[in-house]
Design a protein around this motif. Structure first.
Motif, PDB file in Angstrom:
ATOM      1  N   LEU A  44      38.088-101.083  10.511  1.00  0.00           N
ATOM      2  CA  LEU A  44      36.875-100.231  11.443  1.00  0.00           C
ATOM      3  C   LEU A  44      37.581 -98.761  10.828  1.00  0.00           C
ATOM      4  CD1 LEU A  44      35.355 -99.231  13.695  1.00  0.00           C
ATOM      5  CD2 LEU A  44      37.383 -99.008  14.914  1.00  0.00           C
ATOM      6  N   LEU A  45      39.251 -98.465  10.195  1.00  0.00           N
ATOM      7  CA  LEU A  45      39.334 -97.536   9.638  1.00  0.00           C
ATOM      8  C   LEU A  45      40.261 -97.986   7.945  1.00  0.00           C
ATOM      9  CD1 LEU A  45      40.732 -95.380  13.111  1.00  0.00           C
ATOM     10  CD2 LEU A  45      38.798 -94.790  11.450  1.00  0.00           C
ATOM     11  N   PRO A  46      40.166 -97.819   7.283  1.00  0.00           N
ATOM     12  CA  PRO A  46      40.984 -98.520   6.500  1.00  0.00           C
ATOM     13  C   PRO A  46      40.867 -97.510   5.290  1.00  0.00           C
ATOM     14  CG  PRO A  46      38.344 -98.915   5.447  1.00  0.00           C
ATOM     15  CD  PRO A  46      38.397 -98.022   7.052  1.00  0.00           C
ATOM     16  N   GLY A  47      41.798 -97.904   4.473  1.00  0.00           N
ATOM     17  CA  GLY A  47      42.599 -96.496   4.144  1.00  0.00           C
ATOM     18  C   GLY A  47      43.505 -95.353   4.482  1.00  0.00           C
ATOM     19  N   THR A  48      44.222 -94.712   4.035  1.00  0.00           N
ATOM     20  CA  THR A  48      45.079 -94.088   4.400  1.00  0.00           C
ATOM     21  C   THR A  48      44.678 -92.587   4.210  1.00  0.00           C
ATOM     22  OG1 THR A  48      46.118 -93.901   2.290  1.00  0.00           O
ATOM     23  CG2 THR A  48      46.781 -95.309   3.377  1.00  0.00           C
ATOM     24  N   MET A  97      29.651 -97.722  21.214  1.00  0.00           N
ATOM     25  CA  MET A  97      28.012 -97.942  20.616  1.00  0.00           C
ATOM     26  C   MET A  97      27.965 -96.606  19.118  1.00  0.00           C
ATOM     27  SD  MET A  97      27.549-101.303  20.736  1.00  0.00           S
ATOM     28  CE  MET A  97      25.413-101.237  20.597  1.00  0.00           C
ATOM     29  N   LEU A  98      27.743 -95.911  19.868  1.00  0.00           N
ATOM     30  CA  LEU A  98      28.120 -94.117  18.396  1.00  0.00           C
ATOM     31  C   LEU A  98      28.843 -93.501  17.988  1.00  0.00           C
ATOM     32  CD1 LEU A  98      26.750 -91.888  18.088  1.00  0.00           C
ATOM     33  CD2 LEU A  98      26.673 -90.311  19.792  1.00  0.00           C
ATOM     34  N   GLY A  99      30.381 -94.661  18.718  1.00  0.00           N
ATOM     35  CA  GLY A  99      31.347 -94.257  17.469  1.00  0.00           C
ATOM     36  C   GLY A  99      31.448 -95.236  16.947  1.00  0.00           C
ATOM     37  N   LEU A 100      31.567 -96.081  17.249  1.00  0.00           N
ATOM     38  CA  LEU A 100      31.105 -97.196  16.258  1.00  0.00           C
ATOM     39  C   LEU A 100      30.149 -97.032  14.926  1.00  0.00           C
ATOM     40  CD1 LEU A 100      31.862-100.093  18.005  1.00  0.00           C
ATOM     41  CD2 LEU A 100      33.425 -99.723  16.351  1.00  0.00           C
ATOM     42  N   PHE A 101      28.782 -96.279  15.456  1.00  0.00           N
ATOM     43  CA  PHE A 101      28.080 -95.979  14.386  1.00  0.00           C
ATOM     44  C   PHE A 101      28.758 -95.179  14.175  1.00  0.00           C
ATOM     45  CE2 PHE A 101      24.358 -93.500  13.959  1.00  0.00           C
ATOM     46  CZ  PHE A 101      23.078 -94.005  12.524  1.00  0.00           C
ATOM     47  N   LEU A 102      28.679 -93.708  14.064  1.00  0.00           N
ATOM     48  CA  LEU A 102      29.396 -92.855  12.852  1.00  0.00           C
ATOM     49  C   LEU A 102      30.855 -93.444  12.366  1.00  0.00           C
ATOM     50  CD1 LEU A 102      29.940 -90.249  15.858  1.00  0.00           C
ATOM     51  CD2 LEU A 102      28.471 -90.570  14.178  1.00  0.00           C
ATOM     52  N   LEU A 103      31.168 -94.266  12.836  1.00  0.00           N
ATOM     53  CA  LEU A 103      32.736 -94.558  11.803  1.00  0.00           C
ATOM     54  C   LEU A 103      31.730 -95.646  10.352  1.00  0.00           C
ATOM     55  CD1 LEU A 103      34.686 -95.594  14.179  1.00  0.00           C
ATOM     56  CD2 LEU A 103      35.252 -93.824  12.256  1.00  0.00           C
ATOM     57  N   LEU A 104      30.626 -96.379  11.472  1.00  0.00           N
ATOM     58  CA  LEU A 104      29.890 -97.819  10.226  1.00  0.00           C
ATOM     59  C   LEU A 104      29.710 -96.536   8.770  1.00  0.00           C
ATOM     60  CD1 LEU A 104      28.259 -99.926   8.909  1.00  0.00           C
ATOM     61  CD2 LEU A 104      27.400-100.578  10.799  1.00  0.00           C
ATOM     62  N   LEU A 105      28.808 -95.019   9.333  1.00  0.00           N
ATOM     63  CA  LEU A 105      28.274 -94.252   8.821  1.00  0.00           C
ATOM     64  C   LEU A 105      28.802 -93.902   7.540  1.00  0.00           C
ATOM     65  CD1 LEU A 105      25.693 -92.877   8.046  1.00  0.00           C
ATOM     66  CD2 LEU A 105      25.918 -91.246   9.700  1.00  0.00           C
ATOM     67  N   VAL A 111      27.524 -90.547   4.464  1.00  0.00           N
ATOM     68  CA  VAL A 111      27.372 -89.071   5.036  1.00  0.00           C
ATOM     69  C   VAL A 111      28.351 -88.245   3.287  1.00  0.00           C
ATOM     70  CG1 VAL A 111      28.176 -86.931   6.145  1.00  0.00           C
ATOM     71  CG2 VAL A 111      27.579 -89.141   6.721  1.00  0.00           C
ATOM     72  N   GLY A 112      26.710 -87.418   2.545  1.00  0.00           N
ATOM     73  CA  GLY A 112      26.950 -87.343   1.450  1.00  0.00           C
ATOM     74  C   GLY A 112      27.980 -85.799   1.679  1.00  0.00           C
ATOM     75  N   ASN A 113      28.397 -85.285   2.405  1.00  0.00           N
ATOM     76  CA  ASN A 113      29.237 -83.412   2.452  1.00  0.00           C
ATOM     77  C   ASN A 113      30.663 -84.610   2.877  1.00  0.00           C
ATOM     78  OD1 ASN A 113      30.348 -82.066   4.564  1.00  0.00           O
ATOM     79  ND2 ASN A 113      28.636 -80.580   2.913  1.00  0.00           N
ATOM     80  N   ALA A 114      31.735 -83.623   2.264  1.00  0.00           N
ATOM     81  CA  ALA A 114      32.742 -84.378   2.778  1.00  0.00           C
ATOM     82  C   ALA A 114      32.966 -83.723   4.193  1.00  0.00           C
ATOM     83  CB  ALA A 114      33.836 -83.954   1.375  1.00  0.00           C
ATOM     84  N   ALA A 115      32.694 -82.363   4.449  1.00  0.00           N
ATOM     85  CA  ALA A 115      32.997 -82.014   5.549  1.00  0.00           C
ATOM     86  C   ALA A 115      32.636 -82.861   6.962  1.00  0.00           C
ATOM     87  CB  ALA A 115      32.853 -80.260   5.929  1.00  0.00           C
ATOM     88  N   LEU A 116      31.164 -83.140   6.745  1.00  0.00           N
ATOM     89  CA  LEU A 116      30.992 -83.727   7.777  1.00  0.00           C
ATOM     90  C   LEU A 116      31.104 -85.583   7.911  1.00  0.00           C
ATOM     91  CD1 LEU A 116      28.196 -83.435   9.530  1.00  0.00           C
ATOM     92  CD2 LEU A 116      26.657 -83.927   7.721  1.00  0.00           C
ATOM     93  N   ALA A 117      31.671 -85.580   6.598  1.00  0.00           N
ATOM     94  CA  ALA A 117      31.979 -86.815   6.527  1.00  0.00           C
ATOM     95  C   ALA A 117      33.035 -87.419   7.484  1.00  0.00           C
ATOM     96  CB  ALA A 117      33.050 -87.653   5.516  1.00  0.00           C
ATOM     97  N   SER A 118      34.290 -85.719   7.342  1.00  0.00           N
ATOM     98  CA  SER A 118      35.473 -86.120   8.481  1.00  0.00           C
ATOM     99  C   SER A 118      35.195 -85.544   9.638  1.00  0.00           C
ATOM    100  CB  SER A 118      35.990 -84.669   7.869  1.00  0.00           C
ATOM    101  OG  SER A 118      36.592 -84.904   6.009  1.00  0.00           O
ATOM    102  N   ALA A 119      33.649 -85.034   9.982  1.00  0.00           N
ATOM    103  CA  ALA A 119      33.243 -84.897  11.278  1.00  0.00           C
ATOM    104  C   ALA A 119      32.836 -85.987  11.941  1.00  0.00           C
ATOM    105  CB  ALA A 119      32.296 -83.591  11.345  1.00  0.00           C
ATOM    106  N   CYS A 120      32.068 -86.923  11.313  1.00  0.00           N
ATOM    107  CA  CYS A 120      32.213 -87.945  11.630  1.00  0.00           C
ATOM    108  C   CYS A 120      32.952 -89.668  12.195  1.00  0.00           C
ATOM    109  CB  CYS A 120      31.099 -88.879  11.010  1.00  0.00           C
ATOM    110  SG  CYS A 120      29.181 -88.359  10.554  1.00  0.00           S
ATOM    111  N   GLY A 122      35.937 -88.127  13.225  1.00  0.00           N
ATOM    112  CA  GLY A 122      37.024 -87.303  13.906  1.00  0.00           C
ATOM    113  C   GLY A 122      35.788 -87.744  15.393  1.00  0.00           C
ATOM    114  N   LEU A 123      34.680 -87.473  15.164  1.00  0.00           N
ATOM    115  CA  LEU A 123      33.621 -87.390  16.431  1.00  0.00           C
ATOM    116  C   LEU A 123      33.863 -89.317  16.803  1.00  0.00           C
ATOM    117  CD1 LEU A 123      32.165 -86.931  18.646  1.00  0.00           C
ATOM    118  CD2 LEU A 123      30.201 -86.656  17.028  1.00  0.00           C
TER     119      LEU A 123
END
Length: 497
Positions: A44-48, A97-105, A111-120, A122-123
């Motif tokens: 779900l949340l790989p890496g560091t 479901m929405l949270g899992l979708f955002l993490l999978l996305l 999500v190409g933008n780094a800031a938008l990816a971080s927002a996805c 976090g949300l």
């Protein structure tokens, strides 16, 4: 022979209990498997991520979010009045479901933008935490309505089923199979839990309102959860370096934890103190010690003992929470959220400490010493929390019965009456028969005919699956001893003191 017959009767009653509400069994199995996937796996949340130069496991963010959501529920539990609304469960599942979708996305790189990816991210973490913790509290609420024995029964059965389903998941592509299961399980959970909730509350004529009883602060429960969480967080940090547990160890741990809970809590009927501090904690500590000695912390058979100990503690503490809700009249939201806050905060702290220690030990040098130290701390915690005074009072804040045997027997009769939905008149008959009164004495005391007493007794026999007065008294006495130290243990404790 007689004791074996009682145990067979208990096992039969357990099987019948699960068959009466199969939808609850499906819901609890789905929830347990979902919790394993979201909190024990790393897909779900790989890496560091780096904070102040310290590389922390990404799943630390989920632990932190869960602890904050639990804290909010614990602080606002008196003001939460929407548990009985049909839309609430749907809202929780939608958050998941929405949270899992955002993490999978984000994981798929959509999500190409780094800031938008971080927002996805976090949300997504916030929504998954809110949904998972909300479902956890609703599970605790329905288990509180069932009672401790049935909670342990459903918990053991669901743990067996979840372990086998997790074994099947290990055969699917990784991590695609995990993601598929993570999206499917909330839907199964919603459908089965809605049906189970209607059945349970209709049969017990109970609503969702929180009781107005004085709230007890479960200090030892909290300390236990923090210690359990720190050890789990430590292993999460180690998994980032040495790789996660092999799936086979997780499956074996789940099945062994279910069998151990069945043996200790439902067959031998040990009290919570001994189950947690003399079995669960030492088992986890021994697993850490064996892993440290073997030099392979996450791949050695010691991992089986660690997983078994963690999951055994989880099952036993579910039973304790159910007891607090039903028999001590504690609010379900408070009982579920308060120790879970401690557990998740402990996991967060353990992950941070583990990452810091590993950074101080370059190249993984010193893992053995690290694990042995953790094992020593676990055993010390078990010894300190399981002293003579604590064993005598039973968790300090939980006193199912006083020192008088009559008080214990009366409380045992109350618990049996609640667990098996006895009527008030049946409870009065049960209480007097257990106290040693004859049918004639009971009829005279209650101003009813002797044949009426006989009718009530046969109804009680049918509900408890016993056949005569001797079996009835033995069953209630067995329940009484499961909630308080035996006279033999009391003598030992008196001598120790």
């Amino acid at each position: 022979m007689e004791r074996a017959r009682y145990r067979q009767s208990d096992l039969r009653r357990m099987a019948l209990g699960v068959r009466t509400i199969p939808s609850l069994f499906i819901a609890l199995t789905s929830y347990k498997l979902l919790a394993v996937l979201l909190l024990m796996e790393t897909f779900l949340l790989p890496g560091t991520f780096v904070v102040g130069g310290l590389a922390l496991p990404a799943c630390t963010l989920l632990f932190l979010a869960c602890s904050l959501v639990c804290l909010a529920f614990a602080m606002l539990f008196r003001r939460l009045t929407f548990h009985d609304h049909s839309w609430y469960l749907g809202l929780l599942i939608a958050c998941l479901m929405l949270g899992l979708f955002l993490l999978l996305l984000r994981e798929l790189g959509g999500v190409g933008n780094a800031a938008l990816a971080s927002a996805c991210r976090g949300l997504g973490i916030a929504l998954v935490a809110a949904g998972l913790i909300g479902v956890h509290i609703e599970m605790a609420r329905i288990m509180g309505a069932l009672g401790m024995t049935q909670t342990l029964t459903f918990g053991v059965s669901a743990a067996f089923a979840a372990g086998l389903l997790y074994l099947a998941l290990t055969l699917l592509p990784v991590p695609q199979g995990r993601w598929m299961a993570a999206f499917a399980l909330p839907l199964v959970l919603a459908a089965s839990f809605s049906r189970a909730r209607r059945n349970v509350y209709r049969s017990r004529k109970t609503r969702f309102e929180e009781p107005e009883a004085e709230v007890l602060v479960p200090y030892r429960f909290i300390v236990t959860s923090v210690a359990q969480g720190v050890a789990a967080g430590l292993l999460v940090a180690l998994a980032c370096v040495g790789g996660p547990f092999a799936p086979a160890w997780n499956v074996a741990g789940y099945l062994l934890a279910a069998m151990l809970t069945l043996a200790t809590m439902l067959v031998c009927k040990l009290d919570f103190n001994r189950s947690v501090y003399q079995i669960g904690f030492p088992l986890v500590g021994l697993g850490l010690l064996c892993a440290g000695i073997a030099g392979a912390p996450l791949g050695a058979p010691g991992a089986v003992m660690q997983v078994t100990g963690f999951l055994y503690l989880d099952l036993v503490l579910w039973g304790l929470g159910s007891y607090l809700i039903k028999n001590c009249r504690q609010p379900a939201t408070w009982v579920a959220a308060c120790p879970t806050t401690s557990l998740m905060a402990g996991r967060t702290l353990g992950a941070v400490l583990g990452a810091a220690l590993l950074q101080l030990l370059p190249g993984g040098v010193g893992w053995n010493a690290l694990l042995c130290t953790a094992a020593f701390c676990f055993v010390m915690a078990a010894l300190l929390l399981s002293n003579a005074a604590n064993l005598r009072t039973g968790w300090g804040f939980v006193r199912p019965g006083g020192p008088d045997d009559g008080t214990n027997a009366h409380r045992a009769c109350q618990i049996v009456a609640e667990d098996f939905s006895l009527t008030q008149r049946e409870f009065e008959v049960l209480r007097r028969i257990v106290a040693g009164e004859s049918r004639a004495d009971v009829a005279e005391a209650l101003f009813i005919a002797p044949n009426t007493v006989k009718t009530h007794l046969h109804s009680i026999y049918a509900k408890l699956d016993v056949h005569n007065v001797h079996d009835l008294r033995a069953y209630v006495d067995n329940r009484r001893r499961s909630f308080s130290p035996s006279s033999e243990n009391e003598e030992i404790l008196e001598n120790d003191a």
